[in-house]
Design an enzyme around this catalytic site. Structure first.
Site, PDB file in Angstrom:
ATOM      1  N   ASP A 404     -19.087  47.613 -19.035  1.00  0.00           N
ATOM      2  CA  ASP A 404     -18.000  47.074 -19.846  1.00  0.00           C
ATOM      3  C   ASP A 404     -18.085  45.554 -19.798  1.00  0.00           C
ATOM      4  O   ASP A 404     -18.108  44.955 -18.713  1.00  0.00           O
ATOM      5  CB  ASP A 404     -16.639  47.551 -19.315  1.00  0.00           C
ATOM      6  CG  ASP A 404     -15.506  47.153 -20.239  1.00  0.00           C
ATOM      7  OD1 ASP A 404     -15.167  47.973 -21.102  1.00  0.00           O
ATOM      8  OD2 ASP A 404     -14.983  46.040 -20.103  1.00  0.00           O
ATOM      9  N   GLU A 447     -16.509  47.727 -26.427  1.00  0.00           N
ATOM     10  CA  GLU A 447     -17.490  46.949 -25.671  1.00  0.00           C
ATOM     11  C   GLU A 447     -18.035  47.717 -24.476  1.00  0.00           C
ATOM     12  O   GLU A 447     -18.613  47.136 -23.562  1.00  0.00           O
ATOM     13  CB  GLU A 447     -16.866  45.622 -25.195  1.00  0.00           C
ATOM     14  CG  GLU A 447     -15.761  45.761 -24.161  1.00  0.00           C
ATOM     15  CD  GLU A 447     -14.377  45.939 -24.782  1.00  0.00           C
ATOM     16  OE1 GLU A 447     -13.394  45.638 -24.111  1.00  0.00           O
ATOM     17  OE2 GLU A 447     -14.295  46.378 -25.957  1.00  0.00           O
TER      18      GLU A 447
END
Length: 533
Positions: A404, A447
């Site tokens: 992440d 993301e």
């Protein structure tokens, strides 16, 4: 008498052949379109039902864990008050402390054996000393054991679900109960854990029902507490069954639904998608195919008038191919034109070959798009699920790396989503350059990224994760500055032999990396070792 035979005027052979060509092609396209439409719709129906079944099962596990945690939290509170005088003034402060440390309930209440409220937290409604007469309160006092009520309107006129734990002193004497209230039509633990469902283009959503078929969670708050026990899926949930099927809900709408029970509470979860959405997707696919093939069909029609006198043999071959194509012959090879003395025939066959092979190519491209993330070109989440499920069935050990990007929202805010997308593609390229020949790089969402490493140990996965992390941290990204990422690692079956749990543990490791300062890799086993210490 002499009879004159009048010549019978008929159609020219060229016109007949042209008509046959046009008719054959149109029939082929129509049949192929119908077959493609039915196949695509059936496939989408099956995939949607299957995905909703998996989604309902995963949500039921999440809710099961949530209910068990709520009950354990209440029991800890009840054990504390077992030796405390319930009329003591410090009960309120202690209850406020438990309320402040518990994320599960909107309010906590202590009720004595006489049904009188001894204390509440928060104490903003002046309920201390009152005696609620709800069926849920009476049932909890009567049962003297953990209890989860049906939705009801409390003394405050709020629609709530009451979860209770009995209070016994050391001698086993019953003193009352601690009750946790969940306000169904306000912000509550279900909306925090399961998420507030936004409207989607597919119209998909999920809801939760209790053992009597009453809605206790639904994206439309106005429907909460509505009884939907006439729904066939809800009837199966009330029997403790799980599965997936087409269903007509109580409002007469057709859905493709998956459902699974929550045994700890006697509840059930339904995840469903409108059937019309799947039909619309199938129709859109057919329209795109027809739009793509239209220029080729038009070209073929124009050429047929010019080449009609020389196409007897090629047309026969074309009709044979069209018949096999419309019947869905899996062994059918791409259409090629034989070299013939007839130049016009060769040209026509080449044109038809291009048209049909383009249709085949488009189908393959549509299949690839369904399994690939459009932005990064990585494997998408749906395909990732299929891969891990297959590996589990085959008993293949593998490691999962969850990644992440840190503070990625600020990248979008400062540089715009277009540059944010460039950063995501940059990360995808780094992942691709570090993966092995059997590894998979996936975009998990937003993301977040995932790498699947078959036959890789935890140490090997951590090494790969660290290489990626260091390359990202030291590289100048498309926005002209460095970014960092946090990573979590878990291994199947060492950490867990369930794929869902494996990803959950990898996610826990990732967020521990976030809490520890970001820009680092943490393996879940290290968290487990820390817990034992």
């Amino acid at each position: 008498m002499t009879y004159k035979i009048r010549p019978r005027r008929g159609f020219k052979l060229s016109s007949i052949i042209s008509f046959v060509v046009i008719l054959s092609v149109l029939v082929t396209i129509i049949i192929s379109t119908i077959i493609g439409y039915n196949t695509e719709r059936k496939s989408l129906f099956n995939n949607t039902i299957e995905m909703n079944g998996v989604a309902a099962l995963n949500l039921s596990k999440t809710t099961e864990s949530l209910v068990i945690s709520m009950q354990k939290s209440l029991q800890v509170t009840a054990d504390y008050f077992s030796e405390v005088e319930l009329s003591d003034q410090n009960v309120l402060s202690q209850l406020d402390f438990f309320m402040g440390t518990s994320p599960y309930f909107n309010s906590l209440t202590i009720v004595n054996t006489s049904g009188v409220i001894v204390s509440t937290s928060p104490n903003n409604l002046n309920l201390i000393g009152s005696k609620p007469d709800s069926e849920a309160t009476m049932e909890a006092l009567k049962l003297k054991k953990p209890y989860i009520s049906k939705p009801f309107h409390a003394i405050t006129n709020r629609l709530i679900v009451l979860v209770t734990a009995p209070i016994f002193d050391h001698a086993g004497n019953y003193k009352g109960f601690v009750g946790g209230s969940i306000y169904l039509q306000q912000a509550n633990i279900f909306r925090d854990i399961l998420g507030v469902q936004a409207s989607t283009t597919s119209g998909s959503y999920f809801y939760v029902v209790d053992s009597s078929g009453n809605l206790i969670y639904h994206p439309n708050k106005e429907r909460i507490s509505e009884n939907v026990s006439d729904n066939p899926v809800v009837q199966k949930l009330m029997k403790g069954l799980a599965g997936a099927q087409r269903v007509i809900n109580v409002q007469g709408q057709n859905f493709l639904a998956g459902f699974a029970p929550v045994p700890a509470a006697g509840w059930g979860i339904v995840s469903q998608t409108p059937q019309d959405h799947v039909v619309n997707i199938s129709e859109n696919v057919v329209r795109e195919m027809m739009k793509f093939s239209a220029p080729f069909v038009l070209l073929l029609v124009l050429l047929s008038f010019w080449l009609s006198r020389k196409l007897a043999h090629p047309l026969n071959r074309l009709a044979t191919y069209a018949s096999r194509l419309s019947s869905g012959d899996e062994k059918l090879k791409p259409l090629t034109a034989d070299i013939s003395w007839n130049y016009e025939a060769n040209q026509l066959m080449n044109t038809v070959a291009v048209a049909f092979n383009k249709l085949r190519q488009q189908k393959e491209e549509l299949h690839a798009e369904a399994n690939t993330d459009a932005l990064t070109g990585l494997t998408n989440r749906r395909t990732m699920g299929a891969i891990t499920t297959l590996w589990k069935e085959q008993g293949t050990p593998f490691s999962v790396i969850l990644m992440d990007l840190d503070h990625f929202k600020s990248v979008n805010d400062r540089h715009g989503h277009h540059m944010g997308d460039e950063v995501l593609k940059f990360v995808a390229d780094v992942m691709q350059s570090e993966k092995g020949p059997e590894d998979y790089c996936c975009r998990f969402g937003g993301e977040e990224f995932t790498m699947l490493l078959p036959h890789a140990s935890e140490d090997e996965a951590v090494q790969v994760a660290e290489r990626i992390r260091e390359r990202i941290a030291h590289a100048i990204t498309p926005i002209g500055e460095r970014v960092t990422m946090s990573l979590g690692v878990a291994t199947f079956p060492d950490i867990s032999d369930e794929v869902f749990e494996l990803f959950k543990y990898a996610d826990q490791a990732l967020y521990q990396a976030k809490r520890d300062g970001r820009n680092r890799t943490i393996a879940f086993s290290s968290l487990a070792n820390m817990a034992r210490i």
